[in-house]
Design a protein around this motif. Structure first.
Motif, PDB file in Angstrom:
ATOM      1  N   VAL A 127      34.025  40.334  41.196  1.00 14.11           N
ATOM      2  CA  VAL A 127      34.087  39.065  41.674  1.00 14.11           C
ATOM      3  C   VAL A 127      35.474  38.678  42.268  1.00 14.11           C
ATOM      4  O   VAL A 127      35.924  38.006  43.588  1.00 14.11           O
ATOM      5  CB  VAL A 127      33.937  37.825  40.621  1.00 14.11           C
ATOM      6  CG1 VAL A 127      34.047  36.341  41.138  1.00 14.11           C
ATOM      7  CG2 VAL A 127      32.694  38.005  40.069  1.00 14.11           C
ATOM      8  N   ASP A 128      36.550  39.162  41.697  1.00 12.53           N
ATOM      9  CA  ASP A 128      38.106  38.876  41.956  1.00 12.53           C
ATOM     10  C   ASP A 128      38.548  39.414  43.480  1.00 12.53           C
ATOM     11  O   ASP A 128      39.361  38.847  44.034  1.00 12.53           O
ATOM     12  CB  ASP A 128      38.937  39.155  40.892  1.00 12.53           C
ATOM     13  CG  ASP A 128      38.656  38.463  39.632  1.00 12.53           C
ATOM     14  OD1 ASP A 128      38.269  37.568  39.842  1.00 12.53           O
ATOM     15  OD2 ASP A 128      39.012  39.020  38.536  1.00 12.53           O
ATOM     16  N   ARG A 165      30.375  33.939  41.283  1.00 15.34           N
ATOM     17  CA  ARG A 165      31.017  33.247  39.945  1.00 15.34           C
ATOM     18  C   ARG A 165      29.668  32.620  39.234  1.00 15.34           C
ATOM     19  O   ARG A 165      29.498  32.322  38.371  1.00 15.34           O
ATOM     20  CB  ARG A 165      32.151  32.232  40.208  1.00 15.34           C
ATOM     21  CG  ARG A 165      33.494  32.858  40.464  1.00 15.34           C
ATOM     22  CD  ARG A 165      34.356  32.220  41.220  1.00 15.34           C
ATOM     23  NE  ARG A 165      34.945  31.012  40.548  1.00 15.34           N
ATOM     24  CZ  ARG A 165      36.216  30.920  39.809  1.00 15.34           C
ATOM     25  NH1 ARG A 165      36.976  31.668  39.820  1.00 15.34           N
ATOM     26  NH2 ARG A 165      36.540  29.799  39.137  1.00 15.34           N
ATOM     27  N   ARG A 199      32.201  34.288  46.965  1.00 13.85           N
ATOM     28  CA  ARG A 199      33.036  34.421  45.718  1.00 13.85           C
ATOM     29  C   ARG A 199      32.440  33.324  44.730  1.00 13.85           C
ATOM     30  O   ARG A 199      32.086  33.610  43.483  1.00 13.85           O
ATOM     31  CB  ARG A 199      34.628  34.342  45.847  1.00 13.85           C
ATOM     32  CG  ARG A 199      35.444  34.488  44.520  1.00 13.85           C
ATOM     33  CD  ARG A 199      36.518  34.631  44.854  1.00 13.85           C
ATOM     34  NE  ARG A 199      37.365  33.303  45.240  1.00 13.85           N
ATOM     35  CZ  ARG A 199      37.875  33.208  46.302  1.00 13.85           C
ATOM     36  NH1 ARG A 199      38.261  34.434  47.057  1.00 13.85           N
ATOM     37  NH2 ARG A 199      38.626  32.378  46.664  1.00 13.85           N
ATOM     38  N   VAL A 241      36.508  39.521  45.791  1.00 14.86           N
ATOM     39  CA  VAL A 241      35.845  38.937  47.135  1.00 14.86           C
ATOM     40  C   VAL A 241      36.706  38.017  47.679  1.00 14.86           C
ATOM     41  O   VAL A 241      37.105  37.276  47.241  1.00 14.86           O
ATOM     42  CB  VAL A 241      34.530  38.281  46.577  1.00 14.86           C
ATOM     43  CG1 VAL A 241      33.706  37.670  47.833  1.00 14.86           C
ATOM     44  CG2 VAL A 241      33.702  39.630  46.218  1.00 14.86           C
TER      45      VAL A 241
END
Lengths: 482, 482
Positions: B250-251, B263, B259, B253
């Motif tokens: 996730v981080d 999340r 993102r 993106v």
């Protein structure tokens, strides 16, 4: 047997991300509530009973004010509201392929059953009502704070306002601890469900005449009395997830049955099946079984000859299942002072729950069961449920004999409880919880499932997973632990 | 706005105590599966389309072999199976008080929609089928591995056996990743639901002609093509909870929309409402709204004059809603080679989903919506759903204009998808996902609710919480992230 183990936040904890039920298990604190004890409650309740002048007389259908048989032969109210006695044609392959038609109660609107909670000296108390219903065997029973049909609170029957309803809807509503739609008896109702709510308030609550604050422990004790805590109270109580007792509390309990029951409330002690599997089995039963329902005119049911209508009743000549009757009611303390209505008078029922300690955790044996009026094919029911349709010779449920022959020391609960007195006349069900012995197989027959109490609680956050008979037994078991 | 934060095991994780979805997000690995890429798939699919000789002709009802109008005026099959075109009388107070009668498809039995999953080189692949249905605008679409009515697998229509069905039931069944009953279109069906299953196998699986293995990423890409992935595939795909992407993924993106969507799959990033509250609001809508449904003879609907039956169709003179027609089908590659059947031909639909980044987490705006044939009063629907009943002047949904006037850069998804070609003739719906701008209120109007993707996944483990239009949009959004 090795159990699958969850974490505390799984399953039962899913919907409790705001922890509304904190402190329910913290009952070691001295109760400083308004009712000192059960004895005082019983005196109060006896006074309530004496104060109610109340008469119920069976009358012919023609004497029911506001009710008549319409063109379909359905028994309906002139307002178009309340409920109707109509016909239901059913085809199912549950147990064996069969088809039949029967009278059925149709009440499409969703009523509200609500219990208000308030802490006194930190101890949660529930506001219960001494309420009379025309079908009650004993006039007065203990009902939820609010027990209202949609007609009740939208004013269709022009009665008085329902007290305390403002705590459950609108701007004064408190913290919602439980809120779900739950079914009622599938053999008597078509697709009936009520909204079950528990709401906690921090407001000052005026105590009206006819109402009393009780703790969960007190209600647990009252549930061992026959026909006192009414069906509506029991179903709402079953949906009140009380959270988990602390490990420290569980560990100090010497009695192995009670300890296993307390462990059953917490996912950390494990369960035979995952909740995923418990749900999967119900989905499987729903998809596997046929249930074709069609509401038909009551006249069509009578035309088939199995059910007959006289001036005073609709019944089968063999006396099976139930009879539809009419009653005239005179009472001082209802929303309206006098009315008449139909009631369904069923034969007596039996609900039995086998429980078993598996790896030190109490499990409940439920059966995915098809009933005539079930909304979504089947719901989990008690291990044994003698519904009116299963009283014939050769139709004895398999587990019934084992239930009734259980030795006394294995009977963990045994009381007669009433079905809803607003629709049913003297409808009583014996409720039995029996601890299975070691010879009782831990592997279930098809359609049955062992579940823990925390799994039952997780299912009860949703609608139509446990039938009303199962919910009564779960309320009795769970509140008996306080 | 501050979000409520959950733990990873809450909500979405509830039923995943056996972690069946492990590795779905681990798509960084090279796909070593049987299909090298989308281009190869498209060639294969085009070959499948050429290989199907297939003709669908509209015919008068009298030419439908095996079908006739019964004494109630219902259009039924001689076997008593399949489905029937009957009548439905409805009264509701949703939007405004109203009552009407309409034709409706009645199919009480629960069909099976199943997708088989198998890992190749560790990457999950889904077995999809190139299947023609008589109502498809383009003959062939991509369907689940198994798409079978109960008649199909119990042999009522005397066809060939359904391939791969043994992976979904019986001793050869694999690991069940998803299994729930889900609704179909409430405006055309009475209480219809299908069983949605995803099963993972480790067995060797023979690849039959007409089937193809595809990854989630490939399916996500194919979902951007009009009318390719059929409705049954989309609903099953929506129920496949893919778990959470790792924080590391996730981080990295860069795109803030993507993102926020990733999340949205993980409870740890929070949500506007707790799942408790999302469910409570649906319960509230279900209890607040009236929905009285009664199946009636189709003759009664026609007698009212709004719907008319000719030799070739049942429709309203104003052309609104839908028409019931008959078709004759000749095909080589179905369970049977030639048949005829009724189909429902609706006007085109529109489904629109507003999404909004709230505190960095993508939320979806759903509405609790009453439809004529809904099983339990209402289900969560897209933000905008132009059903056939809302096309009249003065009935434009409030949010429709905002949806259609959204600037191009805020349109996150826009494709036309087909409804089920086995029941519907050329039924197409434009599906739009639009990112709401900052002016779009974060506080919902009554009946609407912002939910995250992980909350939608948690709801989809149960039945009848999200309607089929919402499920299509969720499948398109979610698979587009792979």
């Amino acid at each position: 047997m090795t159990l699958a183990h969850g974490t505390a936040t799984q399953a039962a904890g899913e919907l409790h991300d705001h922890g509304p039920a904190d402190g329910f298990w913290d009952f070691a604190r001295p109760a400083g509530g308004p009712v000192a004890g059960i004895a005082e409650f019983r005196h109060w309740f006896a006074r309530q009973a004496r104060a109610h002048r109340y008469a119920v007389d069976r009358v012919p259908f023609s004497a029911l004010s506001g009710w008549h048989f319409d063109a379909d032969g359905d028994l309906v109210h002139e307002s178009g509201g309340f409920f109707a006695i109509s016909g239901l044609r059913v085809r199912t392959d549950f147990r064996r392929p069969r088809a039949w038609a029967q009278p059925v109660i149709v009440q499409p609107e969703i009523g509200l059953l609500g219990i208000l909670v308030k802490r006194f000296d930190g101890v949660p108390h529930l506001l219960m009502q001494a309420k009379m219903e025309p079908g009650n065997v004993n006039t007065l029973q203990l009902s939820p704070t609010v027990q209202a049909t949609r007609s009740n609170y939208t004013g269709v029957h022009r009665g008085r306002r329902v007290p305390y309803v403002e705590y459950f809807m609108g701007p004064r509503r408190g913290t919602v601890l439980a809120d779900s739609l739950q079914s009622e008896q599938g053999w008597w109702f078509l697709h009936k469900r009520n909204r079950n709510m528990v709401v906690e308030t921090r407001d000052e609550v005026p105590l009206l005449d006819g109402f009393s604050w009780l703790t969960l422990a007190q209600l647990g004790e009252l549930l061992t009395t026959d026909n006192l805590v009414n069906m509506d109270s029991r179903t709402v109580l079953s949906t009140l997830a009380c959270g988990e007792p602390a490990p420290g509390l569980v560990d100090t309990v010497a009695d192995p049955y009670r300890r296993a029951a307390l462990r059953s409330l917490a996912p950390r002690y494990g369960s035979v099946h995952s909740l995923h599997e418990v749900l999967r089995r119900l989905t499987d039963s729903r998809a596997r079984h046929e249930l074709v329902q069609r509401r038909v005119p009551l006249r069509d049911v009578l035309d088939e000859g199995l059910w007959r209508r006289t001036e005073t009743g609709i019944a089968r000549p063999d006396g099976r299942h139930f009879e539809v009757i009419g009653v005239d009611v005179r009472a001082e303390r209802r929303e309206v002072g006098r009315w008449s209505q139909p009631l369904v008078a069923p034969v007596a029922g039996l609900s039995g729950l086998f429980v078993k300690r598996i790896d030190g955790v109490l499990h409940l044996l439920l059966e995915a069961r098809v009933e005539a009026g079930t909304l979504n094919v089947c719901e989990y029911a008690p291990s044994v449920q003698c519904s009116p349709s299963h009283q014939g010779a050769g139709e004895r449920p398999e587990l019934l004999d084992r239930l009734l022959s259980a030795p006394r020391e294995r009977i963990r609960y045994d009381a007669v409880q009433s079905e809803e007195g607003g629709r049913f006349h003297h409808a009583v069900t014996r409720n039995l919880i029996v601890e299975a012995d070691d010879a009782f197989a831990a592997v279930e027959p098809e359609g049955y499932c062992w579940v823990t109490l925390h799994q039952a609680q997780a299912l009860l956050r949703h609608s139509n997973y446990l039938n009303v008979q199962a919910r009564t037994l779960i309320a009795c078991l769970q509140l008996g632990l306080f």
